[in-house]
Design a protein around this motif. Structure first.
Motif, PDB file in Angstrom:
ATOM      1  N   ALA A 299       8.885  13.175   1.686  1.00 19.39           N
ATOM      2  CA  ALA A 299       8.419  12.578   0.429  1.00 19.39           C
ATOM      3  C   ALA A 299       6.937  12.750   0.142  1.00 19.39           C
ATOM      4  CB  ALA A 299       8.756  11.083   0.421  1.00 19.39           C
ATOM      5  N   PHE A 300       6.095  12.812   1.167  1.00 19.08           N
ATOM      6  CA  PHE A 300       4.652  12.819   0.946  1.00 19.08           C
ATOM      7  C   PHE A 300       4.093  14.228   1.144  1.00 19.08           C
ATOM      8  CE2 PHE A 300       5.627   8.378   1.518  1.00 19.08           C
ATOM      9  CZ  PHE A 300       4.772   7.737   0.641  1.00 19.08           C
ATOM     10  N   ARG A 301       2.791  14.370   1.134  1.00 21.18           N
ATOM     11  CA  ARG A 301       2.139  15.671   1.235  1.00 21.18           C
ATOM     12  C   ARG A 301       1.132  15.654   2.378  1.00 21.18           C
ATOM     13  NH1 ARG A 301       5.938  16.645  -1.240  1.00 21.18           N
ATOM     14  NH2 ARG A 301       6.144  17.787  -3.208  1.00 21.18           N
TER      15      ARG A 301
ATOM     16  N   ARG B 162      12.184  11.571  -7.765  1.00 24.99           N
ATOM     17  CA  ARG B 162      10.910  11.439  -7.057  1.00 24.99           C
ATOM     18  C   ARG B 162      10.231  10.098  -7.323  1.00 24.99           C
ATOM     19  NH1 ARG B 162       8.909  16.163  -8.325  1.00 24.99           N
ATOM     20  NH2 ARG B 162       9.506  17.128  -6.340  1.00 24.99           N
ATOM     21  N   LEU B 163      10.206   9.643  -8.556  1.00 23.82           N
ATOM     22  CA  LEU B 163       9.485   8.412  -8.890  1.00 23.82           C
ATOM     23  C   LEU B 163      10.134   7.178  -8.282  1.00 23.82           C
ATOM     24  CD1 LEU B 163       8.551   9.104 -12.626  1.00 23.82           C
ATOM     25  CD2 LEU B 163       7.029   9.092 -10.644  1.00 23.82           C
TER      26      LEU B 163
ATOM     27  N   LEU C 286       0.817  -1.211   0.000  1.00 21.57           N
ATOM     28  CA  LEU C 286       0.000   0.000   0.000  1.00 21.57           C
ATOM     29  C   LEU C 286       0.851   1.261   0.000  1.00 21.57           C
ATOM     30  CD1 LEU C 286      -2.962  -0.838   2.405  1.00 21.57           C
ATOM     31  CD2 LEU C 286      -2.925  -0.845  -0.082  1.00 21.57           C
ATOM     32  N   LEU C 287       1.891   1.295   0.817  1.00 20.22           N
ATOM     33  CA  LEU C 287       2.721   2.490   0.877  1.00 20.22           C
ATOM     34  C   LEU C 287       3.632   2.604  -0.337  1.00 20.22           C
ATOM     35  CD1 LEU C 287       3.335   2.616   4.689  1.00 20.22           C
ATOM     36  CD2 LEU C 287       2.537   4.528   3.308  1.00 20.22           C
ATOM     37  N   ALA C 288       3.995   1.474  -0.951  1.00 18.04           N
ATOM     38  CA  ALA C 288       4.733   1.551  -2.217  1.00 18.04           C
ATOM     39  C   ALA C 288       3.849   2.151  -3.308  1.00 18.04           C
ATOM     40  CB  ALA C 288       5.216   0.162  -2.621  1.00 18.04           C
ATOM     41  N   VAL C 289       2.604   1.689  -3.385  1.00 19.77           N
ATOM     42  CA  VAL C 289       1.656   2.252  -4.355  1.00 19.77           C
ATOM     43  C   VAL C 289       1.404   3.721  -4.053  1.00 19.77           C
ATOM     44  CG1 VAL C 289      -0.742   2.163  -5.145  1.00 19.77           C
ATOM     45  CG2 VAL C 289       0.562   0.057  -4.889  1.00 19.77           C
ATOM     46  N   ALA C 290       1.254   4.046  -2.760  1.00 20.78           N
ATOM     47  CA  ALA C 290       1.058   5.451  -2.383  1.00 20.78           C
ATOM     48  C   ALA C 290       2.221   6.307  -2.865  1.00 20.78           C
ATOM     49  CB  ALA C 290       0.918   5.569  -0.865  1.00 20.78           C
ATOM     50  N   GLY C 291       3.442   5.796  -2.718  1.00 20.82           N
ATOM     51  CA  GLY C 291       4.607   6.550  -3.162  1.00 20.82           C
ATOM     52  C   GLY C 291       4.604   6.808  -4.656  1.00 20.82           C
ATOM     53  N   VAL C 292       4.242   5.783  -5.437  1.00 23.79           N
ATOM     54  CA  VAL C 292       4.201   5.944  -6.890  1.00 23.79           C
ATOM     55  C   VAL C 292       3.144   6.968  -7.285  1.00 23.79           C
ATOM     56  CG1 VAL C 292       3.675   4.795  -9.068  1.00 23.79           C
ATOM     57  CG2 VAL C 292       5.076   3.631  -7.349  1.00 23.79           C
ATOM     58  N   LEU C 293       1.947   6.839  -6.721  1.00 25.27           N
ATOM     59  CA  LEU C 293       0.845   7.729  -7.103  1.00 25.27           C
ATOM     60  C   LEU C 293       1.077   9.164  -6.647  1.00 25.27           C
ATOM     61  CD1 LEU C 293      -2.217   5.385  -6.416  1.00 25.27           C
ATOM     62  CD2 LEU C 293      -1.098   5.890  -8.595  1.00 25.27           C
ATOM     63  N   VAL C 294       1.613   9.338  -5.442  1.00 26.90           N
ATOM     64  CA  VAL C 294       1.917  10.700  -4.966  1.00 26.90           C
ATOM     65  C   VAL C 294       3.003  11.323  -5.830  1.00 26.90           C
ATOM     66  CG1 VAL C 294       2.903  12.030  -3.055  1.00 26.90           C
ATOM     67  CG2 VAL C 294       1.130  10.334  -2.607  1.00 26.90           C
TER      68      VAL C 294
ATOM     69  N   GLY D  91      -4.548  18.729  -7.694  1.00 28.86           N
ATOM     70  CA  GLY D  91      -3.305  18.051  -7.334  1.00 28.86           C
ATOM     71  C   GLY D  91      -3.088  18.014  -5.839  1.00 28.86           C
ATOM     72  N   ILE D  92      -3.395  19.121  -5.149  1.00 31.35           N
ATOM     73  CA  ILE D  92      -3.253  19.155  -3.690  1.00 31.35           C
ATOM     74  C   ILE D  92      -4.194  18.153  -3.037  1.00 31.35           C
ATOM     75  CG2 ILE D  92      -3.576  20.618  -1.652  1.00 31.35           C
ATOM     76  CD1 ILE D  92      -2.729  23.003  -3.386  1.00 31.35           C
ATOM     77  N   LEU D  93      -5.432  18.111  -3.510  1.00 26.28           N
ATOM     78  CA  LEU D  93      -6.418  17.187  -2.938  1.00 26.28           C
ATOM     79  C   LEU D  93      -6.007  15.738  -3.158  1.00 26.28           C
ATOM     80  CD1 LEU D  93      -9.192  16.637  -1.675  1.00 26.28           C
ATOM     81  CD2 LEU D  93     -10.187  16.839  -3.968  1.00 26.28           C
ATOM     82  N   ILE D  94      -5.603  15.394  -4.368  1.00 26.76           N
ATOM     83  CA  ILE D  94      -5.238  13.996  -4.681  1.00 26.76           C
ATOM     84  C   ILE D  94      -4.013  13.568  -3.883  1.00 26.76           C
ATOM     85  CG2 ILE D  94      -4.403  12.474  -6.502  1.00 26.76           C
ATOM     86  CD1 ILE D  94      -6.135  14.135  -8.449  1.00 26.76           C
ATOM     87  N   ALA D  95      -2.980  14.402  -3.845  1.00 26.77           N
ATOM     88  CA  ALA D  95      -1.766  14.046  -3.107  1.00 26.77           C
ATOM     89  C   ALA D  95      -2.055  13.862  -1.626  1.00 26.77           C
ATOM     90  CB  ALA D  95      -0.694  15.119  -3.319  1.00 26.77           C
TER      91      ALA D  95
END
Length: 464
Positions: free
Chosen positions: A354-356, A285-286, A82-90, A123-127
Motif C-alpha cells: 500500500a505505501f511507497r 486505493r483511497l 497517524l497511519l490512517a492519515v498517512a494512508g489517505v495522504l499517500v 510525487g515520489i518525494l511526497i509519498a
C-alpha cells in the motif's frame, strides 16, 4: 525493416565490443566524469537532507507532538490516527500526482526500466516522506534511487539536451549510485547493489561503473563532512560494541542450513502476500491504503501490549532501531522476538502493498529478530544468528545474493569477517530454496493442429 536509430545502436555496441576501453579515451567521457563528480556532491547533500528530514519528521509526530498535547509519553494508541492519515495522504498523492508515487515496493527493488521524469519527482518525494515519516514499515532506499537518478538526469538534460540515450543512462545511474551510497555508507556496497539489481555486465559495466563510483565516492565524503559540519550524525550502518564471536563450527553450519530454509519460507510468504494484496489496494486505493495503515498500527499496539517493548520495534523501516535490537538483544525473550517477527512481518506485508518505499531495511530487521530468536536454542551465538537471518531474508526478498552477504556482514564490523562463511551458506541455501518455491507455472504445450499441404488438403497433425 531496421530503423536508423536501431542501426546506430547496433553500430555503437559493435564498436564497444571491439574496443571496450575506447570511450574512456574520449574527451566526452572525461567531461562525463567531471559531471558525475559534481552530481555526487549535490545528490549526496540532497540524500543527507532527505534522511535528516525523515528523522526529524518521525521525531516530531511521535515524540514532540504528543508531549506538546500534554501526554507524558507517546500513548500506545498514537499510531492509529497517524497511519490512517498517512494512508489517505499517500493514496491521494499516488492517485493524483504524476509518477504513481514511485514504483510499488511489493514488486522488488527496481533500478532500471525507466528513470523518473522531472514532473514525477514531487510525487515520489511526497509519498516517500509521508510513508517513512508517519510509521509505515518501509525503507528509504527505493525513493533515494529514483530521486537520485531522476534529479541527475533532469539536471543533465538542462545542460546537454542533445546528449544521446546511452550518456543519459550513465548519468542517471551515477545519480542513483551517489544517493544509495550515501544511505548505505559505502560506495562499494552501493555499486554492488545497483550492478546486481540492474544486471549490468560486459563492456557496458565498465562504462557505467566509473562515473557511478566517482559520484558515490565523492558523495560519501560530502555526506560524512555534512554530519561533522552540522553536528548532526549522518548515521552509520556499522553497529559498534558487539561482542566478539568465535570461529564457525559444525553446529553453526547446521544452523545456517536451517535458517536459510526458514528465511526462504518466510520471505516467500511475505512476498506472495504483498503481491496478492497489491491489486486489491490499487483498485480501491483511497479506502484500502488507510486500512492498511490501521492494520500496521494495530499489530504495533498488539506487540507493545504483549511485550512492553516500544512501538518503534514494529513501526518504521528498522534502519535506526536495528543497532538497538542487536546491542540490547539480552532484553528480549524468545517469545517477544517471535511476536516481533510476526507483527513486523504483517506490517511489512501490508505496507509493501500500500505505501511507497523500499524493501531492504524491514527485511534486515525482521531477519535479525528471527536470527536472535533462534539463538536462544543451543549452539548459536546471537550475533551469528542475526547475521545469517539478515542475509537470508534480504536475499529472499531481493534475489541479490552478493548484496545480501555484504549487507549482513558489513553491518557487524569486525564480527562480519568471522561470520561471513556462515552468512554465505545461509544466503545460498535461502536463494536456491526461494527460487524453487517461486518457480513459474509451466507453459502449456501448443495443441497440435492440422498440417495443410501446398494443394490445400489436410494431411495430418503437426508434430509437437
Amino acid at each position: 525493416m531496421t530503423s536508423s536509430n536501431e542501426q546506430a545502436a547496433d553500430a555503437a555496441n559493435a564498436a564497444l565490443l571491439a574496443d571496450p576501453f575506447g570511450p574512456l579515451r574520449t574527451k566526452g567521457y572525461l567531461m562525463l566524469l567531471v559531471i558525475a563528480a559534481v552530481l555526487g556532491v549535490v545528490l549526496s547533500a540532497g540524500a543527507y537532507g532527505f534522511l535528516q528530514l525523515v528523522d526529524k519528521f518521525q521525531h516530531a509526530v511521535y515524540t514532540d507532538l504528543p508531549q506538546g498535547l500534554g501526554f507524558r509519553s507517546t500513548p500506545t494508541w498514537w499510531p492509529l490516527p497517524l497511519l490512517a492519515v498517512a494512508g489517505v495522504l499517500v493514496a491521494l498523492t499516488v492517485q493524483y500526482l504524476p509518477g504513481n508515487g514511485g514504483h510499488q515496493p511489493a514488486e522488488g527493488l527496481k533500478t532500471h526500466g525507466g528513470t523518473a521524469t522531472g514532473r514525477e519527482l514531487p510525487g515520489i518525494l511526497i509519498a516517500a516522506l509521508l510513508s517513512l515519516g508517519l510509521g509505515a514499515v518501509i525503507g528509504p532506499e527505493a525513493p533515494l534511487i529514483s530521486l537520485g537518478g531522476g534529479l541527475a538526469l533532469y539536471a543533465f538534460r538542462l545542460l546537454k539536451p542533445d546528449a544521446d540515450a546511452r550518456t543519459q543512462a550513465v548519468v542517471a545511474a551515477s545519480g542513483s549510485f551517489a544517493a544509495i551510497s550515501a544511505l548505505l555508507g559505502s560506495p562499494l556496497l552501493g555499486a554492488f547493489l545497483l550492478m546486481e539489481a540492474s544486471g549490468l555486465g560486459g563492456p557496458m559495466l565498465g562504462i557505467v561503473l566509473l562515473p557511478g563510483l566517482l559520484a558515490s565516492g565523492v558523495g560519501s565524503l560530502i555526506f560524512t563532512g555534512l554530519g561533522s559540519f552540522t553536528g548532526v550524525s549522518a548515521g552509520s550502518l556499522v553497529i559498534p560494541s558487539l561482542p566478539p564471536v568465535d570461529r564457525p563450527d559444525i553446529a553453526q553450519f547446521g544452523w545456517a542450513l536451517a535458517i536459510g530454509v526458514a528465511a526462504a519460507l518466510l520471505g516467500t510468504a511475505i512476498h506472495r502476500l504483498a503481491l496478492g494484496l497489491q491489486p486489491r489496494v490499487n483498485r480501491r486505493r483511497l479506502l484500502m491504503t488507510p486500512l492498511m495503515g490501521l492494520v500496521t498500527a494495530g499489530v504495533a499496539i498488539a506487540y507493545v501490549e504483549g511485550t512492553g517493548h516500544p512501538l518503534t520495534d514494529v513501526l518504521f523501516s528498522g534502519q535506526s532501531d536495528l543497532p538497538q535490537l542487536l546491542l540490547h538483544a539480552g532484553d528480549y525473550t524468545a517469545g517477544a522476538l517471535t511476536l516481533l517477527v510476526a507483527c513486523k512481518g504483517i506490517g511489512y506485508v501490508v505496507c509493501l502493498a500500500a505505501f511507497r518505499g523500499g524493501p531492504i531495511f524491514p527485511a534486515l530487521f525482521v531477519g535479525a529478530a528471527g536470527g536472535i530468536a533462534v539463538s536462544h536454542l543451543p549452539g548459536l551465538p546471537f550475533v551469528t544468528g542475526a547475521a545469517m537471518g539478515m542475509g537470508a531474508l534480504v536475499v529472499a526478498m531481493l534475489r541479490l545474493p552478493m548484496t545480501s552477504v555484504l549487507l549482513a556482514t558489513l553491518l557487524l564490523g569486525a564480527d562480519g569477517v568471522t561470520v561471513m562463511p556462515l552468512v554465505i551458506v545461509a544466503v545460498v541455501v535461502c536463494h536456491v530454496t526461494a527460487s524453487r518455491l517461486n518457480r513459474p507455472a509451466p507453459v502449456p504445450a501448443p495443441t497440435p493442429g492440422p498440417v495443410t499441404d501446398p494443394g490445400g488438403g489436410s494431411v495430418g497433425t503437426a508434430a509437437t
